[in-house]
Design an enzyme around this catalytic site. Sequence first.
Site, PDB file in Angstrom:
ATOM      1  CG  ASP A  66      41.672  34.933   6.977  1.00  0.00           C
ATOM      2  OD1 ASP A  66      40.666  34.695   7.670  1.00  0.00           O
ATOM      3  OD2 ASP A  66      42.806  35.051   7.456  1.00  0.00           O
ATOM      4  CG  ASP A  78      54.119  33.990  10.366  1.00  0.00           C
ATOM      5  OD1 ASP A  78      53.099  34.560  10.834  1.00  0.00           O
ATOM      6  OD2 ASP A  78      54.108  33.368   9.276  1.00  0.00           O
ATOM      7  CG  HIS A 101      49.997  35.314   9.810  1.00  0.00           C
ATOM      8  ND1 HIS A 101      50.470  34.022   9.794  1.00  0.00           N
ATOM      9  CD2 HIS A 101      48.796  35.233  10.438  1.00  0.00           C
ATOM     10  CE1 HIS A 101      49.603  33.216  10.376  1.00  0.00           C
ATOM     11  NE2 HIS A 101      48.572  33.932  10.784  1.00  0.00           N
ATOM     12  CD  GLU A 157      51.649  33.405   6.201  1.00  0.00           C
ATOM     13  OE1 GLU A 157      52.290  33.775   7.204  1.00  0.00           O
ATOM     14  OE2 GLU A 157      50.938  32.379   6.194  1.00  0.00           O
TER      15      GLU A 157
HETATM   16  C1  F6R Z   1      42.173  34.130  10.959  1.00  0.00           C
HETATM   17  C2  F6R Z   1      43.347  34.946  10.729  1.00  0.00           C
HETATM   18  C3  F6R Z   1      44.698  34.554  11.223  1.00  0.00           C
HETATM   19  C4  F6R Z   1      44.726  34.237  12.705  1.00  0.00           C
HETATM   20  C5  F6R Z   1      46.145  33.883  13.152  1.00  0.00           C
HETATM   21  C6  F6R Z   1      46.178  33.435  14.594  1.00  0.00           C
HETATM   22  O1  F6R Z   1      41.031  34.697  10.355  1.00  0.00           O
HETATM   23  O2  F6R Z   1      43.215  35.924  10.091  1.00  0.00           O
HETATM   24  O3  F6R Z   1      45.612  35.594  10.948  1.00  0.00           O
HETATM   25  O4  F6R Z   1      44.269  35.341  13.432  1.00  0.00           O
HETATM   26  O5  F6R Z   1      46.664  32.878  12.351  1.00  0.00           O
HETATM   27  O6  F6R Z   1      45.523  32.203  14.696  1.00  0.00           O
HETATM   28  P1  F6R Z   1      45.125  31.594  16.115  1.00  0.00           P
HETATM   29  O7  F6R Z   1      44.124  32.527  16.710  1.00  0.00           O
HETATM   30  O8  F6R Z   1      44.521  30.261  15.812  1.00  0.00           O
HETATM   31  O9  F6R Z   1      46.377  31.535  16.925  1.00  0.00           O
END
Ligand code: F6R
Length: 254
Positions: free
Chosen positions: A67, A136, A138, A143
């Site tokens: 992303d 959450d 995702h 999401e």
């Molecule tokens: C990032 C991504 C997100 C993160 C998720 C967890 O490329 O795809 O889905 O993996 O938000 O974020 P952290 O690792 O910062 O807790």
Amino acid sequence: MQIVICKTKEEACRKAADVISAAIRGNPRIVLGLATGSTPVGMYRELIADCKAGKVDFSTVRSFNLDEYQGLPPEHDQSYRYFMNANLFDHVNIDKANTRVPPGQAADTAAACAQYEADIKAAGGIDIQVLGIGSDGHIAFNEPGSSLVSRTRLVALTQQTIRDNARFFASEADVPRYAVSMGVGTIMEARKIIMLCFGANKAAAVKAAVEGGISQFCPASALQMHPDAMVFLDEEAAADLALKDFYRSQSCAL
Ligand code: F6R
């Protein structure tokens, strides 16, 4: 799903890095799907150490990131291109021309997303996809409520994710409201998936993803249907799982 519960996140990062290093040695032209965020940083550190020690060669590795924020230029220190350079690509012998992040600045985002999907296919598909999980549930920026067959597209961030990510920006108002993200369907086509989840604030999402029903309410739960998904957890993230003893008995070979 293979659930690997580790004493610490450091141990989990080392084990996950071992899987990836071995896969690169077995297939030097491997296509990696890569994630940003705080979770995979320790694993990237281990891969950098492996590369510096001559245990793994990234020179022909190719990668596609999950992303990118909409509207942030690559040189912005919160763009995911910047993150990947700083946390992995600048420290290993990968050819940056072989590394891709989704199009966050395209004039025609829909066409650029279709092209990103086509480029993944043309590269032969993703061999190993690295994932973190949102509090959450995702994965990437899919999401809750995202279709489990979704593809790369422009998505709106939820208030929860905007709040979670505000720590990286000067203020919550600076967090972009949109991102370009691979879809759950895109992720599910990877041949192997490695999801890393660390810390008590991920325990509820891990419980829903691993032991809840498969539902777009928890996009990570789609991984239950993947033929080769490994989930590396520390004790805190595994805290709410009902079948911990079973998972431990299944992963003792690792
Ligand atoms: C990032 C991504 C997100 C993160 C998720 C967890 O490329 O795809 O889905 O993996 O938000 O974020 P952290 O690792 O910062 O807790």
